[in-house]
Design a protein around this motif. Sequence first.
Motif, PDB file in Angstrom:
ATOM      1  N   TYR A  49       4.030  13.220   1.252  1.00 36.88           N
ATOM      2  CA  TYR A  49       3.243  14.207   0.522  1.00 36.88           C
ATOM      3  C   TYR A  49       2.025  14.614   1.340  1.00 36.88           C
ATOM      4  CZ  TYR A  49       5.797  13.740  -3.906  1.00 36.88           C
ATOM      5  OH  TYR A  49       6.755  13.770  -4.894  1.00 36.88           O
ATOM      6  N   SER A  50       2.169  14.607   2.678  1.00 39.33           N
ATOM      7  CA  SER A  50       1.066  15.022   3.547  1.00 39.33           C
ATOM      8  C   SER A  50       0.872  16.531   3.454  1.00 39.33           C
ATOM      9  CB  SER A  50       1.349  14.613   4.993  1.00 39.33           C
ATOM     10  OG  SER A  50       2.490  15.275   5.487  1.00 39.33           O
TER      11      SER A  50
ATOM     12  N   VAL B 186       9.396   4.095  -5.653  1.00 39.18           N
ATOM     13  CA  VAL B 186       8.998   5.280  -4.897  1.00 39.18           C
ATOM     14  C   VAL B 186       7.576   5.081  -4.399  1.00 39.18           C
ATOM     15  CG1 VAL B 186       8.534   7.761  -4.979  1.00 39.18           C
ATOM     16  CG2 VAL B 186      10.501   6.822  -6.207  1.00 39.18           C
ATOM     17  N   ILE B 187       7.415   5.195  -3.071  1.00 40.72           N
ATOM     18  CA  ILE B 187       6.095   5.129  -2.456  1.00 40.72           C
ATOM     19  C   ILE B 187       5.764   6.526  -1.948  1.00 40.72           C
ATOM     20  CG2 ILE B 187       4.699   4.128  -0.602  1.00 40.72           C
ATOM     21  CD1 ILE B 187       6.598   1.712  -0.640  1.00 40.72           C
ATOM     22  N   THR B 188       4.693   7.125  -2.457  1.00 45.17           N
ATOM     23  CA  THR B 188       4.256   8.425  -1.954  1.00 45.17           C
ATOM     24  C   THR B 188       3.121   8.187  -0.961  1.00 45.17           C
ATOM     25  OG1 THR B 188       2.666   8.720  -3.758  1.00 45.17           O
ATOM     26  CG2 THR B 188       4.894   9.550  -4.107  1.00 45.17           C
ATOM     27  N   PHE B 189       3.098   8.994   0.112  1.00 43.00           N
ATOM     28  CA  PHE B 189       2.085   8.749   1.141  1.00 43.00           C
ATOM     29  C   PHE B 189       1.622  10.052   1.780  1.00 43.00           C
ATOM     30  CE2 PHE B 189       6.108   8.834   3.408  1.00 43.00           C
ATOM     31  CZ  PHE B 189       5.823   9.526   4.571  1.00 43.00           C
ATOM     32  N   GLY B 190       0.411   9.985   2.308  1.00 40.92           N
ATOM     33  CA  GLY B 190      -0.171  11.031   3.138  1.00 40.92           C
ATOM     34  C   GLY B 190      -0.873  10.316   4.269  1.00 40.92           C
ATOM     35  N   SER B 191      -2.212  10.405   4.311  1.00 36.09           N
ATOM     36  CA  SER B 191      -2.973   9.644   5.306  1.00 36.09           C
ATOM     37  C   SER B 191      -2.894   8.154   5.029  1.00 36.09           C
ATOM     38  CB  SER B 191      -4.438  10.084   5.294  1.00 36.09           C
ATOM     39  OG  SER B 191      -4.549  11.450   5.634  1.00 36.09           O
ATOM     40  N   GLN B 192      -2.580   7.824   3.796  1.00 32.63           N
ATOM     41  CA  GLN B 192      -2.389   6.445   3.361  1.00 32.63           C
ATOM     42  C   GLN B 192      -1.462   6.457   2.153  1.00 32.63           C
ATOM     43  OE1 GLN B 192      -6.379   5.283   2.445  1.00 32.63           O
ATOM     44  NE2 GLN B 192      -6.557   6.631   0.686  1.00 32.63           N
ATOM     45  N   ILE B 193      -1.147   5.282   1.654  1.00 34.61           N
ATOM     46  CA  ILE B 193      -0.289   5.232   0.465  1.00 34.61           C
ATOM     47  C   ILE B 193      -1.041   5.823  -0.722  1.00 34.61           C
ATOM     48  CG2 ILE B 193       0.834   3.681  -1.181  1.00 34.61           C
ATOM     49  CD1 ILE B 193       1.407   1.811   1.182  1.00 34.61           C
ATOM     50  N   LYS B 194      -0.398   6.759  -1.408  1.00 33.16           N
ATOM     51  CA  LYS B 194      -1.009   7.402  -2.559  1.00 33.16           C
ATOM     52  C   LYS B 194      -0.723   6.617  -3.836  1.00 33.16           C
ATOM     53  CE  LYS B 194      -0.677  12.169  -0.738  1.00 33.16           C
ATOM     54  NZ  LYS B 194      -2.040  12.675  -0.980  1.00 33.16           N
ATOM     55  N   ASN B 195       0.580   6.455  -4.143  1.00 31.66           N
ATOM     56  CA  ASN B 195       0.983   5.774  -5.377  1.00 31.66           C
ATOM     57  C   ASN B 195       2.310   5.066  -5.183  1.00 31.66           C
ATOM     58  OD1 ASN B 195      -1.009   6.445  -7.580  1.00 31.66           O
ATOM     59  ND2 ASN B 195      -0.500   8.524  -6.915  1.00 31.66           N
TER      60      ASN B 195
ATOM     61  N   SER C 259       8.832  21.493  -2.152  1.00 33.08           N
ATOM     62  CA  SER C 259       9.818  22.039  -3.093  1.00 33.08           C
ATOM     63  C   SER C 259      11.212  21.484  -2.799  1.00 33.08           C
ATOM     64  CB  SER C 259       9.851  23.569  -3.003  1.00 33.08           C
ATOM     65  OG  SER C 259       8.630  24.121  -3.443  1.00 33.08           O
ATOM     66  N   GLU C 260      11.583  21.453  -1.507  1.00 37.39           N
ATOM     67  CA  GLU C 260      12.876  20.887  -1.124  1.00 37.39           C
ATOM     68  C   GLU C 260      12.953  19.406  -1.485  1.00 37.39           C
ATOM     69  OE1 GLU C 260      14.218  21.627   2.869  1.00 37.39           O
ATOM     70  OE2 GLU C 260      13.108  23.503   2.949  1.00 37.39           O
ATOM     71  N   LEU C 261      11.869  18.701  -1.215  1.00 34.20           N
ATOM     72  CA  LEU C 261      11.820  17.271  -1.510  1.00 34.20           C
ATOM     73  C   LEU C 261      12.020  17.012  -3.001  1.00 34.20           C
ATOM     74  CD1 LEU C 261      11.189  14.311  -0.734  1.00 34.20           C
ATOM     75  CD2 LEU C 261       8.767  14.852  -1.008  1.00 34.20           C
ATOM     76  N   LEU C 262      11.314  17.763  -3.820  1.00 35.47           N
ATOM     77  CA  LEU C 262      11.397  17.554  -5.269  1.00 35.47           C
ATOM     78  C   LEU C 262      12.779  17.935  -5.800  1.00 35.47           C
ATOM     79  CD1 LEU C 262       7.869  18.814  -6.425  1.00 35.47           C
ATOM     80  CD2 LEU C 262       8.660  16.462  -6.139  1.00 35.47           C
ATOM     81  N   ASN C 263      13.360  19.003  -5.278  1.00 38.59           N
ATOM     82  CA  ASN C 263      14.712  19.386  -5.710  1.00 38.59           C
ATOM     83  C   ASN C 263      15.710  18.266  -5.429  1.00 38.59           C
ATOM     84  OD1 ASN C 263      13.957  21.906  -6.640  1.00 38.59           O
ATOM     85  ND2 ASN C 263      14.430  22.955  -4.709  1.00 38.59           N
TER      86      ASN C 263
ATOM     87  N   ASN D  63       6.966  14.599  -9.586  1.00 39.80           N
ATOM     88  CA  ASN D  63       6.749  16.043  -9.658  1.00 39.80           C
ATOM     89  C   ASN D  63       5.274  16.418  -9.768  1.00 39.80           C
ATOM     90  OD1 ASN D  63       9.456  16.997  -9.510  1.00 39.80           O
ATOM     91  ND2 ASN D  63       9.810  16.321 -11.594  1.00 39.80           N
ATOM     92  N   SER D  64       4.420  15.484 -10.167  1.00 42.64           N
ATOM     93  CA  SER D  64       2.997  15.801 -10.351  1.00 42.64           C
ATOM     94  C   SER D  64       2.114  15.247  -9.234  1.00 42.64           C
ATOM     95  CB  SER D  64       2.515  15.237 -11.704  1.00 42.64           C
ATOM     96  OG  SER D  64       2.661  13.812 -11.735  1.00 42.64           O
TER      97      SER D  64
END
Length: 532
Positions: free
Chosen positions: A362-363, A402-411, A372-376, A429-430
Amino acid sequence: MKLKTFWCIFAFIVIINFLAAMSPLLIDMASKVIIKHESKNIKILSSYDNKDIEPYLKDYAKKNKINVEFSYMGDLDIVDELNNNSSSYDAVWISNSIWLYMLDNTYTISESKSISISPVVMGIKYSKAESLGLIGKKIYNKDLLELIKNKQIKYVMSSVTQTNTGATAYLGFLNSIAGSPEVLTEEMLEDPSLAINMKNIFSGVERVSGDENYLEEMFLNSDSYEAMLASESSLIKINQELKKANKEQLYLIYPIDGVAINDSTFAYIDNSKNKKDNYLKLQKYLLGDECQQLLQNKGRRTWYGGVNKNADKNIFNTNWGIDTNAYLVTTKYPSKSVMTKAINLYIEELRKPTHVVFCLDYSGSMYGDGVSELLNAMNYILDYEKSSLDKLQFSKYDKISVITFGSQIKNIFSTDNGKNTEILRSRINSENVDGQTDLYDAIIEGFNILSRESDEYTKTIIAMTDGQINAGSYDSLTYKYTRLKEKIPVYSITFGQADESQLQNIANLTNSKIFDGKTNLLGAFKEVRGYN
């Protein structure tokens, strides 16, 4: 009107009338030329097993002025392709003829013949087989099942839902547990004791591959696996490589009460009858002495219904447990409806449950089309009803993190019930999109999650990123992986501008592979599900 002009107009009218009169004949002649040319083009839809035979068949075809074109798919995907797009092919070369009976329009297939056979058996490292007292002994399926049940054998295999070898091995086990009946029925599948025994069998699975060829590569790349369920020809190839590397080889087990047999069927797809003659030439070559000897050299049996005392012992090596003097009792395959029910039963109830960790990028570079492609793709794979249409659904026994990440782990989001994913999808999705790309730390956290999981689950990480990893440390990832008690594979799906060299390093480290999602992200998701 001048005389010259008159004769020009007259000549023009005569030519036009002549061409009009001749046009049906000209069109017919042109059509015949086109048809004659087209008859020389044979498009073959083939299982991956036959890639090593393609050059020889093409060489023969070229000498006979036939143009051969191969397309490759997994056997179960071939069934779907022929059900939806059979008009694009002129022939099919499939690992097992049973899948042709799964076609919606079986009448389109004709002139089918078995090119070679290969039993599906278990290969066990020689020292392990020796310690279990299996060398030189008559073994029944129930003996193998008891060893697996008692956790004395762990093994790797190809996917039941995506590969022929996995599916036929599964049907063979079902048949044996049901008491080797004349024919397996739907009522037999409802026996509670059968479900218990099958769960015990799959409890011994260490890792699954969605590709039979990759299963070979995966096994050879690691010394940690002690056994493998595969075709005889595949196990022969592996033993040849192990022997070259001066490594311990596998001892093959042939249960005397029945083994599944792949019969490598080559069949004509009746879209254009004028192609049949050239198809039959190709089939004749495959069944001829030259090609049959070639197939034997590659570890495929070309004899039927008995024994072959003259088989090359350097290939069909008796030290590997291969006895071509022994008659093979073959598993009887059930009807289409029973096979369909059996596959669904495997997905929902029998297979070893999986705990899969998705690492989702999610960077900031994901903003727009990327996310959008990822969420689909994620909404598809986590939707039980949609994914079940392709037999890719998670079961109630599966776990998903599910691990979401950008510069670090988000959630980190999770569910202990693979069918209960509504909240999981809502949170995915949010999620916000921003920051750099630190996939390494996300994978390390995935290792932490799965290291705490019991051995009752197969464990897999699926990583996704669209850009260069520009945060975190690969050295930290390597340090963590080398200290894991259980080697957990990390599969990557690429899309956007993903740096495949970085992802290939991760694949090499964890003995896994990369899936190309740049042109078809959803297709890559479907493919990767066969590996967990």
